[in-house]
Design an enzyme around this catalytic site. Structure first.
Site, PDB file in Angstrom:
ATOM      1  N   GLY A 503       0.839  -1.194   0.000  1.00 29.69           N
ATOM      2  CA  GLY A 503       0.000   0.000   0.000  1.00 29.69           C
ATOM      3  C   GLY A 503       0.864   1.229   0.000  1.00 29.69           C
ATOM      4  CG  PHE A 507       5.630   9.833   5.940  1.00 27.91           C
ATOM      5  CD1 PHE A 507       5.928  11.188   5.996  1.00 27.91           C
ATOM      6  CD2 PHE A 507       4.740   9.308   6.854  1.00 27.91           C
ATOM      7  CE1 PHE A 507       5.353  12.000   6.956  1.00 27.91           C
ATOM      8  CE2 PHE A 507       4.161  10.119   7.818  1.00 27.91           C
ATOM      9  CZ  PHE A 507       4.466  11.463   7.869  1.00 27.91           C
ATOM     10  N   GLY A 508       5.248   7.364   1.843  1.00 28.29           N
ATOM     11  CA  GLY A 508       5.801   6.584   0.756  1.00 28.29           C
ATOM     12  C   GLY A 508       5.199   5.193   0.720  1.00 28.29           C
ATOM     13  CG  ASP A 621      -2.230  10.236   8.660  1.00 36.61           C
ATOM     14  OD1 ASP A 621      -3.470  10.424   8.640  1.00 36.61           O
ATOM     15  OD2 ASP A 621      -1.598   9.830   7.682  1.00 36.61           O
TER      16      ASP A 621
END
Ligand SMILES: *[C@@H]1O[C@H](CO)[C@@H](O)[C@H](O)[C@H]1NC(C)=O
Ligand SMILES: *[C@@H]1O[C@H](CO)[C@@H](O)[C@H](O)[C@H]1NC(C)=O
Ligand SMILES: *[C@@H]1O[C@H](CO)[C@@H](O)[C@H](O)[C@H]1NC(C)=O
Ligand SMILES: *[C@@H]1O[C@H](CO)[C@@H](O)[C@H](O)[C@H]1NC(C)=O
Ligand SMILES: *[C@@H]1O[C@H](CO)[C@@H](O)[C@H](O)[C@H]1NC(C)=O
Ligand SMILES: *[C@@H]1O[C@H](CO)[C@@H](O)[C@H](O)[C@H]1NC(C)=O
Ligand SMILES: *[C@@H]1O[C@H](CO)[C@@H](O)[C@H](O)[C@H]1NC(C)=O
Ligand SMILES: *[C@@H]1O[C@H](CO)[C@@H](O)[C@H](O)[C@H]1NC(C)=O
Ligand SMILES: *[C@@H]1O[C@H](CO)[C@@H](O)[C@H](O)[C@H]1NC(C)=O
Ligand SMILES: *[C@@H]1O[C@H](CO)[C@@H](O)[C@H](O)[C@H]1NC(C)=O
Length: 807
Positions: A503, A507-508, A621
């Site tokens: 996924g 952040f990447g 988050d």
């Protein structure tokens, strides 16, 4: 019209309220008998005694049922095995003081079984408000001394206050037996009883085969039960020289509850009467999942719900027969990877296991854990030990011999158990240290004082290690973060193959990988733009790696090479919470007890980040896709610490870039970029609502608040219908009081003003207690205007927005 007669010869028969003795020798109570008409009811009018014919049967039985419950619910039957075929039955105390049930005034169909009865001069029969039919001497009123009581002879139902277990003095075994069928109350195959092993435990039998165990009592609960914050039934277990039994009470004593063994569906069920629905509500039912089938995974196998296959060998164990294990035949169970040597063994600590079958067990109530360990080591067939009573840090000793049978991983369970394994499994273990200490001590004596200091250090370290025999918690000291090299990771992830991609996080992208030694990992490939020097990066990563908590994903290492910055995490086989929560089918796998455990786990993980860790991390988050689930469905928060490190420039809670996901963001964060622990609390509140409702928070795209999760929750709360928020898929698994509390807490978390929101430590307390909660005010909504200012494109799923220039 049939007649039913009550006769009393020479001795008066008292029904607590309705009948009193008259001067006459004989009182005959006649009633027109249509089935279900009561003969007598208990003083408070809760139970009544009478004749009934179950289902389609024409036979008559004497039984007890609830008086005011329209669905006739029989809780006890006297003549289970010998029905009255004819039309005339009478219940009598005969001249020698025995309680007998007669047919046609002659034939004894059933009699209460007690030798004590005959000694009484004036026996009195009474139906008590707890459903107990008692025969007592008139002089023993209110003494609690009974000549005979129906509670000693349960049928298929256990009522509050009824004992399941043994009177060791008289050999009386009170056990529950299912009816053969709904039409026939004679005893069926299913029996539930207390089994008098050294470590006694309740067992459900199917014929002569063990069918279901709830695990032995550990001082707080039966160890196979997941811990519940707010149970409706309160169990107690008593074991002493005179008696061994379990008993339950309703926590809210004004509720009617019962436990029933049902032959037809081979379940043991807990029912609570709902005054509102005028119907019985199923509160619990056992077996509750496949892992409850007795011995499913064989000896030393551990049944782990949600894993594939469902049976796993305990850690440091391997299948006895790999071929059969692969074919899902687990009957041969598991064996130790390194065989025991008897003399040179140690113990590894395991958490949250349902304690094994106690057929081969031994206990000592006063022995401490060290004594217990020594006792176990002294017998080569001893396989495991643990505290007998986990309260107050634990006391007593329980020991198992031979294979450990019928183990299950309890979601949210935290009881410790020490299982014997070969010393060679305890790499760098206490045994070696002990030897080291002994060797060094001897050496010190010989060489003299010079080495005493050194020896002292060794001894000190040795002691520490002896204390925590367990390997997992050994990591503290060696927090040297492993550096992986790029080729290793490239090989593990098949060169960041798209097939391995799990996924895309904040952040990447994240990839699944497998190291050459077989360990599975998750690799986060940080976006290249983070513009940080290598040294700072490494320092930050080491800081993050120090955050260790069972509800946080563990960072295993990192990899830095040129532009490439990678974080290597433990791999979570059950993906993330959103994978289950928002899928029509998979969400059914998450029943309420499991969801509640997940809620509590997330709360504890977040509390640790906010308060208990050295760093005081604000997550920024928090959302279901950042809550990963391990093999046992324990929640683990991921992506923590990254915002702090890579989230861009920030000064004291003010950021010029907003990191996070709309739908979960606190209003002040989304619009002003102000973050604090309280903005995480807001996100937690949303997460809570999602877990309860199974619905996704869509953020603030709806002008109509009704269509948004918080707005809907608030509306239902105000209208007094909060239960309508509950995910329909949860079915009967809910503990309503728990759910209500969670909804209440979630509304407190999403208050508009940060100062109105509780801290995570209050949240944890509120979730796990019954204290009164403050009333929530209208929750905070992100104003729709905020949306127009940002660069948000609702069509791109409207979800993760990692960067957004604030106004
Ligand atoms: C009642 O009928 C059943 C079955 O027909 C029989 O087994 C039983 O013996 C009868 N009981 C009496 C008291 O006659
Ligand atoms: C009373 O009932 C008991 C139990 O059935 C029996 O043993 C006893 O003989 C009966 N007494 C009389 C006087 O019938
Ligand atoms: C049962 O016996 C009592 C006392 O002997 C008698 O009064 C009554 O009429 C009898 N009842 C029946 C239905 O035979
Ligand atoms: C009655 O009690 C005796 C001993 O007290 C016991 O052996 C017998 O099984 C009991 N009968 C029933 C039906 O419970
Ligand atoms: C459960 O029962 C025990 C013993 O009867 C009692 O001490 C305890 O307070 C009860 N707990 C609840 C929650 O009712
Ligand atoms: C107990 O249950 C009754 C009936 O449902 C309810 O009115 C009462 O508020 C409950 N008490 C507690 C302490 O929950
Ligand atoms: C057992 O369950 C079945 C199916 O739900 C039901 O029809 C039956 O009445 C139950 N039996 C008892 C004794 O409650
Ligand atoms: C009571 O609940 C059962 C299921 O538990 C349901 O089948 C039955 O229809 C309900 N009865 C009423 C009157 O609601
Ligand atoms: C139980 O443990 C205590 C304390 O270690 C010891 O004194 C006692 O002898 C033990 N009892 C048995 C039966 O081993
Ligand atoms: C070890 O324990 C088993 C099971 O209790 C027992 O049968 C055996 O005699 C014990 N062996 C020794 C050496 O104490």
């Amino acid at each position: 019209m049939e007649l039913l007669c009550f006769m009393v010869f020479s001795i008066c028969l008292l029904f607590s309220l309705s009948q009193t003795s008259s001067a006459a020798d004989t009182i005959t109570v006649s009633q027109s008998l249509s089935d279900g008409k009561s003969l007598v009811s208990s003083p408070g009018g809760i139970f009544e005694l009478g004749f009934f014919s179950p289902g389609i049967s024409k036979s008559r039985y004497l039984g007890i049922w609830y008086k005011n419950i329209p669905v006739q619910t029989v809780v006890w039957v006297a003549n289970r095995q010998s029905p009255i075929n004819g039309s005339i039955g009478s219940l009598t105390i005969n001249t020698t003081g025995h309680l007998v049930l007669l047919e046609n005034n002659r034939t004894v169909i059933w009699s209460a079984n007690s030798s004590k009865q005959a000694n009484s001069q004036s026996p009195v029969l009474q139906l008590l408000d707890n459903g107990n039919l008692v025969l007592r001497d008139e002089r023993d009123a209110n003494s609690g001394i009974y000549l005979w009581q129906s509670f000693d002879y349960p049928s298929d139902t256990l009522l509050p206050g009824m004992k399941l277990g043994w009177d060791l003095k008289t050999g009386l075994n009170r056990r529950v037996t299912a009816w053969k069928s709904p039409d026939d109350p004679s005893p069926g195959d299913f029996i539930w009883e207390m089994v008098l092993h050294n470590y006694p435990e309740p067992v459900m039998w199917k014929g002569s085969k063990e069918f279901l165990r709830s695990g032995p009592w550990n001082g707080v609960l039966f160890s196979g039960r997941p811990p519940k914050a707010l149970p409706a039934l309160n169990f107690t277990f008593v074991s002493n020289e005179d008696e061994v039994y379990m008993i339950f009470q309703m926590v809210n004593e004004s509720l009617l509850g019962r436990m029933l063994m049902n032959q037809t569906i081979s379940f043991r069920q807990q029912w609570i009467w709902s005054q509102v629905d005028q119907n019985w509500t199923l509160y619990g039912s056992f077996p509750r999942d496949p892992c409850d089938s007795y011995g499913l995974c064989g000896g030393n196998g551990n049944c782990v719900l949600g894993s594939s296959p469902i049976c796993q060998c305990l850690e440091r164990f391997v299948p006895a027969s790999l071929e059969e294990w692969k074919l899902s035949d687990f009957s041969q169970g598991c064996v130790r990877r390194k065989p025991l040597s008897c003399k040179n063994d140690g113990f590894a600590k395991y958490y949250g296991l349902k304690l094994p079958d106690t057929t081969h067990s031994w206990i000592n109530k006063s022995m401490n854990l060290d004594g217990c360990r020594a006792k176990c080591l002294s017998n080569c067939s001893c396989a495991a030990y643990t505290h007998l009573d986990v309260r107050g840090g634990g006391s007593g000793c329980a020991i198992w011999f031979g294979d450990l049978v019928d183990i299950k991983q309890i979601p949210g369970g935290d009881q410790e158990m020490y299982i014997r394994i070969s010393a060679s499994e305890l790499g760098g273990n206490d045994e070696k240290w002990k030897i080291g200490v002994i060797a060094a001590s001897t050496f010190a004596v010989i060489v003299g004082m010079l080495l005493v200091g050194y020896c002292y250090i060794l001894r000190f370290r040795g002691k520490k290690d002896v204390k925590d025999e367990e390997i997992e918690e050994r990591k503290e000291d060696d927090l040297e973060l492993p550096l992986f090299d790029l080729p290793t990771i490239e090989t593990a992830t098949n060169y960041f193959s798209i097939n391995n991609k799990l996924g895309e996080g904040g952040f990447g992208p994240v990839y699944k990988g497998r190291l050459v030694d077989g360990q599975e990992i998750a690799v986060k490939r940080l976006s290249r733009s983070s513009g940080q020097g290598m040294k700072e990066f490494k320092n930050e990563v080491i800081l993050i790696a120090k955050l260790q908590h069972r509800n946080l994903v563990k960072l295993l290492g990192c990899c830095i090479q040129g532009e490439e910055k990678l974080l290597i995490y433990e791999y979570m086989p059950n993906k993330s919470l959103d994978y289950f929560l928002f899928d029509a089918i998979r969400s059914k796998l998450l029943d309420w007890p499991q969801r509640f455990q997940i809620i509590c786990g997330i709360a504890r993980g977040l509390l640790y980040l906010h308060q208990d860790s050295r760093l005081r991390i604000i997550h920024r988050d928090l959302k279901p896709s950042n809550v990963l689930l391990d093999r046992d469905m324990n929640p683990k928060i991921s992506d923590f610490g990254l915002a702090r490190t890579f989230g861009g420039d920030q000064i004291e809670g003010n950021t010029n870039r907003v990191v996070g996901t709309y739908g979960y963001m606190a209003p002040e964060y989304a619009t002003e970029g102000q973050f604090s622990v309280k903005s995480d609390v807001f996100s937690f509140g949303i997460l809570l609502l999602e877990i309860i409702s199974g619905k996704k928070s869509k953020g603030f795209y709806h002008l109509n608040h009704r269509l948004n999760l918080i707005g809907n929750a608030w509306r239902l709360w105000k209208e007094g219908r909060p239960l309508e928020l509950i995910d329909k898929g949860l079915g009967n698994s809910c503990t309503l009081s728990e759910v209500l509390r969670c909804i209440h807490v979630s509304l407190l978390c999403v208050q508009q003003q940060p100062e109105d929101r509780p801290t995570m430590s209050s949240v944890v307390q509120m979730l796990c207690s019954e204290s009164a909660l403050p009333q929530p005010k209208e929750p905070g909504f992100v104003p729709e205007k905020g949306l127009l200012d940002g660069v948000i494109n609702p069509s791109c799923n409207g979800l993760t927005i990692t960067e957004l220039e604030a106004r």
